[in-house]
Design a protein around this motif. Structure first.
Motif, PDB file in Angstrom:
ATOM      1  N   GLN A 173       1.838 -12.422   5.346  1.00  0.00           N
ATOM      2  CA  GLN A 173       2.367 -13.336   6.358  1.00  0.00           C
ATOM      3  C   GLN A 173       2.976 -12.575   7.524  1.00  0.00           C
ATOM      4  OE1 GLN A 173       2.459 -16.562   6.741  1.00  0.00           O
ATOM      5  NE2 GLN A 173       4.096 -16.895   8.228  1.00  0.00           N
ATOM      6  N   THR A 174       3.606 -11.432   7.224  1.00  0.00           N
ATOM      7  CA  THR A 174       4.320 -10.700   8.259  1.00  0.00           C
ATOM      8  C   THR A 174       3.422  -9.718   9.011  1.00  0.00           C
ATOM      9  OG1 THR A 174       6.325 -10.875   6.922  1.00  0.00           O
ATOM     10  CG2 THR A 174       6.345  -9.256   8.702  1.00  0.00           C
ATOM     11  N   PHE A 175       2.601  -8.970   8.242  1.00  0.00           N
ATOM     12  CA  PHE A 175       1.825  -7.898   8.868  1.00  0.00           C
ATOM     13  C   PHE A 175       0.326  -8.201   8.950  1.00  0.00           C
ATOM     14  CE2 PHE A 175       5.571  -5.969   6.838  1.00  0.00           C
ATOM     15  CZ  PHE A 175       6.196  -5.461   7.968  1.00  0.00           C
ATOM     16  N   HIS A 176      -0.111  -9.292   8.300  1.00  0.00           N
ATOM     17  CA  HIS A 176      -1.495  -9.750   8.369  1.00  0.00           C
ATOM     18  C   HIS A 176      -2.486  -8.699   7.863  1.00  0.00           C
ATOM     19  CE1 HIS A 176       0.287 -13.006  10.605  1.00  0.00           C
ATOM     20  NE2 HIS A 176       0.837 -12.118  11.385  1.00  0.00           N
ATOM     21  N   THR A 177      -2.069  -7.947   6.870  1.00  0.00           N
ATOM     22  CA  THR A 177      -2.924  -6.984   6.166  1.00  0.00           C
ATOM     23  C   THR A 177      -2.542  -7.015   4.686  1.00  0.00           C
ATOM     24  OG1 THR A 177      -1.338  -5.189   6.532  1.00  0.00           O
ATOM     25  CG2 THR A 177      -3.105  -5.435   8.171  1.00  0.00           C
ATOM     26  N   PRO A 178      -3.443  -6.606   3.783  1.00  0.00           N
ATOM     27  CA  PRO A 178      -3.066  -6.555   2.358  1.00  0.00           C
ATOM     28  C   PRO A 178      -1.951  -5.554   2.122  1.00  0.00           C
ATOM     29  CG  PRO A 178      -5.449  -6.396   2.654  1.00  0.00           C
ATOM     30  CD  PRO A 178      -4.849  -6.244   4.019  1.00  0.00           C
ATOM     31  N   SER A 179      -1.061  -5.868   1.169  1.00  0.00           N
ATOM     32  CA  SER A 179       0.039  -4.952   0.870  1.00  0.00           C
ATOM     33  C   SER A 179      -0.458  -3.822  -0.028  1.00  0.00           C
ATOM     34  CB  SER A 179       1.180  -5.697   0.192  1.00  0.00           C
ATOM     35  OG  SER A 179       0.876  -5.921  -1.170  1.00  0.00           O
ATOM     36  N   LEU A 180       0.309  -2.745  -0.081  1.00  0.00           N
ATOM     37  CA  LEU A 180      -0.068  -1.607  -0.930  1.00  0.00           C
ATOM     38  C   LEU A 180      -0.027  -1.977  -2.407  1.00  0.00           C
ATOM     39  CD1 LEU A 180       1.879   1.237   0.917  1.00  0.00           C
ATOM     40  CD2 LEU A 180      -0.555   0.679   1.095  1.00  0.00           C
ATOM     41  N   LEU A 181       0.831  -2.943  -2.767  1.00  0.00           N
ATOM     42  CA  LEU A 181       0.933  -3.351  -4.173  1.00  0.00           C
ATOM     43  C   LEU A 181      -0.356  -3.970  -4.692  1.00  0.00           C
ATOM     44  CD1 LEU A 181       4.518  -4.928  -4.366  1.00  0.00           C
ATOM     45  CD2 LEU A 181       3.784  -2.644  -5.049  1.00  0.00           C
ATOM     46  N   GLU A 182      -1.146  -4.553  -3.802  1.00  0.00           N
ATOM     47  CA  GLU A 182      -2.382  -5.202  -4.240  1.00  0.00           C
ATOM     48  C   GLU A 182      -3.376  -4.200  -4.822  1.00  0.00           C
ATOM     49  OE1 GLU A 182      -4.016  -8.352  -1.761  1.00  0.00           O
ATOM     50  OE2 GLU A 182      -2.185  -8.326  -0.563  1.00  0.00           O
ATOM     51  N   ARG A 183      -3.224  -2.934  -4.505  1.00  0.00           N
ATOM     52  CA  ARG A 183      -4.105  -1.922  -5.075  1.00  0.00           C
ATOM     53  C   ARG A 183      -3.878  -1.767  -6.578  1.00  0.00           C
ATOM     54  NH1 ARG A 183      -3.531   2.895  -0.488  1.00  0.00           N
ATOM     55  NH2 ARG A 183      -4.238   1.646   1.297  1.00  0.00           N
ATOM     56  N   LEU A 184      -2.710  -2.208  -7.056  1.00  0.00           N
ATOM     57  CA  LEU A 184      -2.392  -2.094  -8.482  1.00  0.00           C
ATOM     58  C   LEU A 184      -2.959  -3.244  -9.301  1.00  0.00           C
ATOM     59  CD1 LEU A 184       1.346  -0.973  -8.181  1.00  0.00           C
ATOM     60  CD2 LEU A 184      -0.671   0.465  -8.534  1.00  0.00           C
ATOM     61  N   ASP A 185      -3.603  -4.203  -8.638  1.00  0.00           N
ATOM     62  CA  ASP A 185      -4.125  -5.368  -9.361  1.00  0.00           C
ATOM     63  C   ASP A 185      -5.204  -5.000 -10.376  1.00  0.00           C
ATOM     64  OD1 ASP A 185      -2.397  -7.005  -8.043  1.00  0.00           O
ATOM     65  OD2 ASP A 185      -3.864  -7.757  -6.592  1.00  0.00           O
ATOM     66  N   VAL A 186      -5.776  -3.825 -10.246  1.00  0.00           N
ATOM     67  CA  VAL A 186      -6.806  -3.404 -11.216  1.00  0.00           C
ATOM     68  C   VAL A 186      -6.192  -3.080 -12.569  1.00  0.00           C
ATOM     69  CG1 VAL A 186      -8.338  -2.553  -9.420  1.00  0.00           C
ATOM     70  CG2 VAL A 186      -6.626  -1.018 -10.423  1.00  0.00           C
ATOM     71  N   LEU A 187      -4.871  -2.909 -12.623  1.00  0.00           N
ATOM     72  CA  LEU A 187      -4.196  -2.551 -13.871  1.00  0.00           C
ATOM     73  C   LEU A 187      -3.721  -3.810 -14.585  1.00  0.00           C
ATOM     74  CD1 LEU A 187      -2.021   0.390 -12.481  1.00  0.00           C
ATOM     75  CD2 LEU A 187      -4.252   0.532 -13.607  1.00  0.00           C
ATOM     76  N   SER A 188      -4.154  -3.959 -15.829  1.00  0.00           N
ATOM     77  CA  SER A 188      -3.807  -5.152 -16.599  1.00  0.00           C
ATOM     78  C   SER A 188      -2.288  -5.311 -16.801  1.00  0.00           C
ATOM     79  CB  SER A 188      -4.519  -5.114 -17.952  1.00  0.00           C
ATOM     80  OG  SER A 188      -4.135  -6.203 -18.740  1.00  0.00           O
ATOM     81  N   PRO A 189      -1.553  -4.251 -17.169  1.00  0.00           N
ATOM     82  CA  PRO A 189      -0.087  -4.417 -17.324  1.00  0.00           C
ATOM     83  C   PRO A 189       0.591  -4.876 -16.037  1.00  0.00           C
ATOM     84  CG  PRO A 189      -0.825  -2.367 -18.314  1.00  0.00           C
ATOM     85  CD  PRO A 189      -1.996  -2.904 -17.533  1.00  0.00           C
ATOM     86  N   TRP A 190       0.062  -4.434 -14.900  1.00  0.00           N
ATOM     87  CA  TRP A 190       0.650  -4.860 -13.627  1.00  0.00           C
ATOM     88  C   TRP A 190       0.414  -6.352 -13.403  1.00  0.00           C
ATOM     89  CZ3 TRP A 190       4.061  -3.214 -10.265  1.00  0.00           C
ATOM     90  CH2 TRP A 190       4.109  -3.793  -8.994  1.00  0.00           C
ATOM     91  N   ARG A 191      -0.802  -6.822 -13.711  1.00  0.00           N
ATOM     92  CA  ARG A 191      -1.095  -8.257 -13.540  1.00  0.00           C
ATOM     93  C   ARG A 191      -0.250  -9.105 -14.477  1.00  0.00           C
ATOM     94  NH1 ARG A 191      -6.440  -6.333 -13.676  1.00  0.00           N
ATOM     95  NH2 ARG A 191      -6.749  -7.283 -15.725  1.00  0.00           N
ATOM     96  N   GLU A 192       0.052  -8.582 -15.662  1.00  0.00           N
ATOM     97  CA  GLU A 192       0.901  -9.328 -16.602  1.00  0.00           C
ATOM     98  C   GLU A 192       2.267  -9.622 -15.995  1.00  0.00           C
ATOM     99  OE1 GLU A 192       0.421 -10.617 -19.588  1.00  0.00           O
ATOM    100  OE2 GLU A 192      -1.713 -10.139 -19.472  1.00  0.00           O
ATOM    101  N   GLY A 193       2.789  -8.666 -15.247  1.00  0.00           N
ATOM    102  CA  GLY A 193       4.081  -8.885 -14.584  1.00  0.00           C
ATOM    103  C   GLY A 193       4.008 -10.021 -13.578  1.00  0.00           C
ATOM    104  N   GLY A 194       2.888 -10.089 -12.835  1.00  0.00           N
ATOM    105  CA  GLY A 194       2.728 -11.178 -11.872  1.00  0.00           C
ATOM    106  C   GLY A 194       2.689 -12.531 -12.562  1.00  0.00           C
ATOM    107  N   SER A 195       1.973 -12.594 -13.694  1.00  0.00           N
ATOM    108  CA  SER A 195       1.895 -13.857 -14.440  1.00  0.00           C
ATOM    109  C   SER A 195       3.258 -14.257 -14.983  1.00  0.00           C
ATOM    110  CB  SER A 195       0.896 -13.718 -15.597  1.00  0.00           C
ATOM    111  OG  SER A 195      -0.385 -13.400 -15.116  1.00  0.00           O
ATOM    112  N   LEU A 196       3.985 -13.289 -15.507  1.00  0.00           N
ATOM    113  CA  LEU A 196       5.308 -13.578 -16.041  1.00  0.00           C
ATOM    114  C   LEU A 196       6.256 -14.049 -14.931  1.00  0.00           C
ATOM    115  CD1 LEU A 196       7.303 -13.535 -18.382  1.00  0.00           C
ATOM    116  CD2 LEU A 196       7.725 -11.100 -17.895  1.00  0.00           C
ATOM    117  N   GLY A 197       6.202 -13.376 -13.779  1.00  0.00           N
ATOM    118  CA  GLY A 197       7.061 -13.773 -12.664  1.00  0.00           C
ATOM    119  C   GLY A 197       6.730 -15.167 -12.167  1.00  0.00           C
TER     120      GLY A 197
END
Length: 330
Positions: free
Chosen positions: A35-59
């Motif tokens: 919304q602010t910078f109109h580009t993907p954030s650096l955190l989105e590169r971690l979406d390939v990692l299953s444990p990282w996605r689990e945190g998003g689901s939990l949040g």
């Protein structure tokens, strides 16, 4: 080892808390970045990692539970207020109203009815709430709408505006869903005032791709979001007053808001709502930006801030008066 170095222990605790926050709130951080910078954030590169996605689901799950709890508490609060009003205030108001309204001769009543019939202003009931929604533009205007509505008409204006929001990035803030939820939570609301769009002259995100601003696909999606807001209001018979965007200082942004105004005007009018232009209230008669305008009793005053988007206090007051001029109460 850490016990021997308290400052290191504090640093480890802070870093751990930060990592936990990023893990749980990754979706909100990604949406805010887009919304602010109109580009993907650096955190989105971690979406390939299953444990990282689990945190998003939990949040996401924790956030939904929190919202449900807030709605439950809000409903309990409204029921308590209604109960107190019913037992303590309404009888007195009804009694005073009877005393204060002597019977008028029939010819005068007919004349008053004729005046009301031709009055183009939106007719509202005193004492019933209105919703004020939008971005930071509405935040400034709402400050000057709440006091007169309450003092003069006993109308509670519920300000749900939120800065840095719009209709372009629903992952960051979903206005159609928010309006639907707020109208459901405030069943006595009689008017929705919308003032949004300064953050919307950008491409939309569609998965890993972007949809170009003002392209046919972009316009279709944007119109659907406007229609969703209007449909939520219409199904509850809530009147809609949609404020058009004023002229902006930057040429590209100015062209964008004129395009958005056309979409708002067409959709709001088609749905039976009311669209009003704001540029005349700020001293513009065409598409050009004016930072200053001349008032009869004050001379030349600044109505826009240095960013060329927002309003000075004087500008906010003028827009609030423009809204009030569109309303009448009985």
């Amino acid at each position: 080892m850490l016990a021997a170095y308290p400052h290191r222990r504090i640093l480890v605790i802070l870093l751990s808390c930060m990592l936990l926050l990023f893990w749980l709130e990754q979706a909100a951080i990604n949406a805010y970045w887009r919304q602010t910078f109109h580009t993907p954030s650096l955190l989105e590169r971690l979406d390939v990692l299953s444990p990282w996605r689990e945190g998003g689901s939990l949040g996401g799950g924790l956030r939904r539970h929190s919202e449900a709890l807030q709605q439950h508490v809000g409903g309990w609060d409204r029921r308590m207020i209604d109960s107190l009003n019913a037992c303590c205030l309404r009888p007195r108001q009804a009694s005073s109203a009877v005393v204060a309204r002597p019977a008028a001769p029939k010819p005068q009543a007919s004349a008053a009815a004729a005046v009301k019939a031709v009055d183009p202003r939106l007719l509202l009931d005193e004492g019933l709430p209105v919703l004020l929604a939008g971005d930071s533009m509405m935040q400034g205007v709402a400050l000057h709408l709440l006091p007169p509505l309450f003092r003069q008409h006993q109308v509670k204006a519920i300000d749900i505006s939120k800065q840095s929001t719009g209709l372009t990035y629903p992952d960051f803030f979903n206005w159609p869903a928010t309006v639907e939820r707020q109208l459901a939570a405030n069943p006595k609301a009689q008017l929705l005032v919308m003032f949004v769009g300064a953050n919307d002259t950008w491409d939309m995100v569609n998965g890993a791709h972007y949809i170009r601003f003002a392209s046919p696909d972009w316009e279709q999606r944007y119109r659907e979001r406007i229609r969703s807001i209007l449909a939520s209001a219409n199904k509850r018979k809530v009147k809609v007053l949609w404020l058009g965007l004023p002229n902006m200082s930057r040429d590209k942004l100015n062209e964008g808001v004129h395009y958005l105004n056309r979409l708002y005007r067409e959709e709001v009018t088609a749905a039976g709502g009311r669209f009003i232009s704001t540029r005349e209230a700020l001293g513009s008669q065409d598409d050009s930006f004016n930072k200053f305008m001349t008032l009869p009793d004050q001379g030349e005053v600044a109505v826009r801030t240095a960013d060329g988007v927002h309003f000075t206090r004087q500008g906010q007051l003028l827009l609030a008066r423009r809204v009030l001029a569109e309303l009448r109460f009985e």
